[in-house]
Design a protein around this motif. Structure first.
Motif: not given
Length: 665
Positions: A47-52, A67-72, A94-95
């Protein structure tokens, strides 16, 4: 210092370590004054995480698994998130990869936030690939987020339309497609997200149509924004069939900034919105200030409030610089980084980007333009092993057919405690990058170190058609895919052997996607290589051009092979699936079973032609993997299988360090 045969050196860089460090942070930006980005998690099912980055300097994963923040969108995706500072802290949209819905989330909101979780903004659709979103722009003052909508209208991959759309932030469209406002018409097959002028009176975006790819030709569209939030009539401001505009933004003074290759190089231009004829080149150079738009929402430059512009630029390698548009002067950021990704954002006097070097993997870097100081602020590289095991690359230019230049990075075998016998030359593997309209960056890659630290050399070839060297170099591949790329890789491999760098009898080739095509095409048309590793490849051009891929690349071959209806014989003659009887060398074929770009059907047809011919080979298919492996267990098995192939063909004693790959005949 011990003496052992090439390929047999023991190394602390195992496949598990390489897999854990695969991938790079992406899509950096600001939410208020905070830097945010996405980050890979190979051990969390990829997965792709969203990091701050919080004010105290700590990094926080905004959303837990899964949760996987990634568009297709266009399958390769695009910018999947946007954020702004609200009255109760950050508001982010987010997507989510699993359902491709757009979500809103306020992680710091009292009584809600992390406990309440994200809330959906868009509906699901059972038609084809559903509804997908990318490149969002928050318009909180209107209570909306504007972005690219990709909507499937039927079951086929090409039954699709794309528009710029406005999604309500109040969730009223979560179950109602009719509540989504369409801002642009669908006369263009592809669009990017809108960029809104500082005074809110205009919107600019990019558009293009089949059979062009975005690096062939795009149009910069401009429309007035009416007070009710609708678009006026759109007009072409710049670009065309033979001009690629790769990015557009607005300067603080209301003028348009855009990257165009109208001179043969992607350079930066500025123009008033009512005067496209007087677009001015801000820093005319024979180098690139942009690149190929493989994802929606990539960014190579960002305007600052001061009027200066942060730019990613270079020829081959890239640097982050600050451009003064009045003088054309560029001052590059100091630091060890030699490659900057296509993601740069600005806030006040701060610029954030993602950079790497031959000694460090990609990390999030912030430049303070006031002080000139650049520092790592996220995903910091931390050597997982002694850095003396890393390869020491050499930037090389080789002479190819007809004397044309071929750019490459050569990674000789390297180990701090081992050398080979004086009378032995090392095996080498040529790495062919994907795309093919792309390039191999000169950065630390532990998958390369996995081989070089064992005594196997690697040569990354930026063959004709690669980006980073101007449009003429890129256009070498027009109607020549399967010829120029194959010839250039072979020329580099043979040059390394002729100069005594590599063992002529122990050359291999490997690549994924378009690189998998080049690998397979090389094994079926040359006698240069002793073996090859073919990874999620294109193998059947006719099927690929006749609906057996996704919409984005469904007409790609029109330019790099030729129109199918005009040269059908060329499609058949170049395809490895029709030349399978010519392959005589061992190979490994790796394929994701969920791949919709290069589907498993192509690999299966190729293997059917090989069956019973006595060619040693192995086929490993991975459940749950698409185009590009993301799971740690997949990458571990793939690397170990590849090493075992080379060990068997090159007669290297691995002393049981990796499982033996069983080769069928």
């Amino acid at each position: 210092m011990q003496t052992r045969a090439y390929g047999s050196w023991p190394s602390p860089i195992d496949a598990e370590l390489a897999a854990a460090h695969d991938g790079a942070p992406g899509f950096a930006g600001f939410v208020g004054a905070e830097a945010w980005w996405t980050e890979p998690r190979p051990v969390e099912a990829g997965r792709r995480a969203l990091v701050r980055r919080l004010p105290d300097g700590t990094e926080q994963s905004v959303l837990p698994a899964p949760w996987n923040v990634r568009s297709r969108v266009i399958e390769y995706g695009g910018r999947p998130w946007a954020g702004a500072e609200g009255p109760e802290g950050p508001l982010v949209v987010f997507v989510n990869f699993a359902d491709q819905r757009l979500y809103a989330y306020e992680p710091d909101a009292p009584g809600g936030g992390r406990g309440a979780g994200p809330r959906p903004l868009t509906p699901l659709s059972a038609v084809g690939g559903g509804l997908r979103w990318a490149d969002p722009v928050l318009r909180a003052e209107r209570g909306e987020v504007w972005c690219v909508l990709e909507e499937f209208t039927g079951p086929a991959p090409t039954d699709v339309r794309r528009v710029i759309a406005a999604v309500p932030l109040d969730g009223s469209a979560a179950d109602d497609r009719g509540a989504v406002r369409e801002l642009s018409d669908d006369r263009h097959r592809f669009v990017t997200g809108p960029r809104i002028s500082p005074d809110g009176t205009h919107a600019a975006w990019l558009a293009w149509d089949h059979p062009r790819m975005p690096w062939d030709g795009t149009e910069l569209m401009l429309a007035e924004l009416r007070p009710d939030g609708t678009f006026g009539a759109a007009r072409v401001f710049a670009g065309g069939p033979e001009e690629s505009v790769a990015q557009v933004e607005w300067a603080p003074d209301g003028r348009l900034l855009f990257a165009s290759d109208r001179t043969g190089w992607w350079n930066l231009y500025r123009a008033a919105p009512d005067d496209s004829a007087r677009a001015h080149a801000l820093c005319p150079r024979q180098e690139e200030f942009a690149g190929p738009l493989w994802m929606i929402g990539l960014s190579w430059f960002a305007p600052l409030e001061s009027g200066l512009i942060a730019v990613v630029h270079g020829k081959g390698a890239t640097a982050l610089g600050i451009l003064d548009p009045e003088t054309g002067e560029v001052v590059d950021a100091a630091g060890p980084w030699t490659e900057w990704a296509a993601t740069v954002a600005a806030h006040g006097s701060r610029v954030v980007g993602i950079a790497a070097s031959p000694r460090s993997a990609y990390e999030v870097v912030e430049l303070d333009t006031g002080t000139g100081r650049a520092r790592v602020i996220g995903a910091a590289h931390d050597d997982p092993v002694d850095a003396t095991y890393y390869p020491e690359p050499r930037i090389r230019t080789f002479a190819g057919p007809a004397g044309r230049e071929i750019h490459a990075h050569v990674y000789p075998p390297h180990h701090p405690g081992h050398v080979a016998p004086d009378d032995e030359l090392p095996p080498y593997v040529v790495w062919a990058h994907g795309g093919p309209t792309s390039r191999s960056p000169l950065v630390l890659d532990l998958a390369i170190a996995y081989f070089t630290s064992r005594g196997i050399g690697v040569a990354e070839v930026n063959y004709g058609g690669s980006t980073g060297y101007g449009r003429a170099y890129r256009n070498r591949l027009r109607e020549q895919w399967g010829s120029v790329d194959v010839d250039d890789c072979a020329a580099v491999a043979l040059a390394l052997a002729d100069e005594g760098t590599a063992d002529r009898s122990r050359l291999a080739i490997r690549g994924g996607s378009a690189g998998g095509w080049t690998t397979a095409a090389s094994l079926t048309s040359t006698d240069v290589y002793a073996c090859g590793t073919i990874i999620y490849p294109v193998l059947d051009l006719t099927a690929f051009a006749s609906g057996e891929t996704h919409d984005f690349e469904s007409r790609y071959l029109h330019s790099i092979v030729g129109p199918l209806d005009e040269v059908p014989g060329r499609y058949a003659e170049r395809s490895p699936v029709t030349r399978a009887d010519r392959i005589t060398t061992p190979f490994l074929l790796l394929q994701g079973l969920d791949d919709v770009i290069c589907p498993p059907a192509q690999a299966e047809r190729f293997l059917a032609r090989i069956e019973g011919r006595g060619v040693p080979h192995a086929y490993i298919a991975f459940e749950g993997e698409g185009h590009g492996f993301r799971r740690a267990d997949t990458m571990i098995r793939a690397l170990e299988a590849e090493l075992s192939l080379y060990a068997q063909v090159f007669r290297i004693d691995l002393a049981g360090r990796v499982p033996t790959l069983e080769l069928a005949k």
